[in-house]
Design an enzyme around this catalytic site. Structure first.
Site: not given
Length: 328
Positions: A28, A85, A108, A191, A227, A231, A252
């Site tokens: 960051q 820290v 934050h 968060d 699986e 994916e 699907s």
């Protein structure tokens, strides 16, 4: 309704003639410092002299100073080092060198919400939190856009705190996407909850449970990995692109029907009870105390959990499968 700000709502000129000290040069710190510098602002990076971050910031063409020197005379001090820290660093190197009327900025709310840092009354206390990893934030800026961000004001000593927070957001390109106004407490606690219950804790536990279930059922490890882990990115990308309905529209009919009718067997009322317990521990400060104790203990438990996680079968199998997708 949360207020959203865009480019036309924000004046970058609020930061004209202001010295901005970016404390820390991790993901960051580097992204924000470079974006602010490229937006024409006066940026100095505060890090330990002689360390890799010092050399990297210099290589990137930024002004660099040791933390006390970077803070001296700075109009905005951006605290972009890890939560654990921040309190000691603030007491030892930031607070003694901050000038009256400066803005103390965080990405934050942890240290402020839990009173680990107690700024004096004569400084602004603000937040500008990009909702993205640093690398993606920088890429978006270079592409002429930006990532969404949150802004909040905890203390407005100057009467100009929100304008400063918004200008910082504009400086990294976030107003091109949208900047959401919030409060330190909302950002911090939601968060932490998201990380623990869903994004980092919940998802990894779900993946591991699915993998173990298939393995115990006699299915090959490689098939189980594909699986329940490989994916996952495809599904998450669809959800991020267009919400839950976008995902349901693309998969699907079998997947949609199966997912909608069977998911409550996995996320049960007991699961939701656990989530409420997680949130309660965050709100009460219990998690903060636990994390602070772990930090003081040299991260002994965290390191042990990391080691154990790396030895899981799913990690061993995944390493081999991921290598198949590497371009040679």
């Amino acid at each position: 309704m949360v207020k959203i700000y865009h480019d036309s709502d924000v004046d970058l000129g609020v930061l004209d003639n202001s010295k901005i000290a970016v404390i820390g040069y991790g993901a960051q710190g580097r992204a924000q410092a470079l974006c602010l510098h490229d937006s024409g602002l006066d940026v100095v990076v505060g890090v330990r002299k002689g360390g890799p971050s010092w050399d990297k910031a210099q290589e990137d063409g930024l002004a660099v100073a040791e933390i006390p020197e970077a803070v001296k005379g700075a109009d905005v001090v951006m605290v972009l080092v890890p939560d654990e820290v921040q309190p000691d660093l603030y007491v030892e190197q930031i607070q003694p060198n901050m000038k009256n009327g400066a803005a103390l900025e965080f990405a934050h709310g942890f240290s402020i919400v839990y009173d680990l840092i107690k700024p004096p009354a004569n400084v602004d206390v603000i937040m500008m939190a990009p909702k993205s990893p640093g690398d993606m934030e920088r890429v978006a800026y270079l592409e002429g856009f930006g990532v969404p961000a949150l802004v909040a004001v905890e203390q407005d000593a100057s009467g100009n705190a929100k304008a400063i927070a918004l200008a910082l957001a504009k400086g990294i390109g976030s107003t091109r996407a949208g900047v959401f106004e919030t409060a330190f407490e909302f950002e911090c606690k939601s968060d932490l909850f998201g990380e623990q219950a869903v994004l980092c804790g919940g998802v990894t536990a779900l993946i591991k449970a699915g993998f173990d279930t298939l393995r115990e059922g006699g299915y090959p490890a490689e098939i189980a990995y594909f699986e329940v882990l490989h994916e996952l990115k495809l599904i998450v990308d669809l959800i991020q692109d267009g919400g839950l309905m976008r995902m349901w529209q693309v998969v699907s009919n079998t997947a949609e029907y199966g997912g909608l009718t069977q998911r409550d067997k996995v996320i049960t009322e007991e699961s939701k009870k656990g989530m409420k317990e997680i949130l309660a521990n965050i709100e009460s400060g219990k998690f903060m105390e636990e994390w602070r104790a772990e930090w003081r203990n040299g991260l002994h438990n965290l390191k042990a959990m990391e080691l154990s996680e790396g030895e899981e079968e799913i990690e061993q199998v995944g390493e081999g499968i991921r290598s198949l997708f590497e371009r040679r």
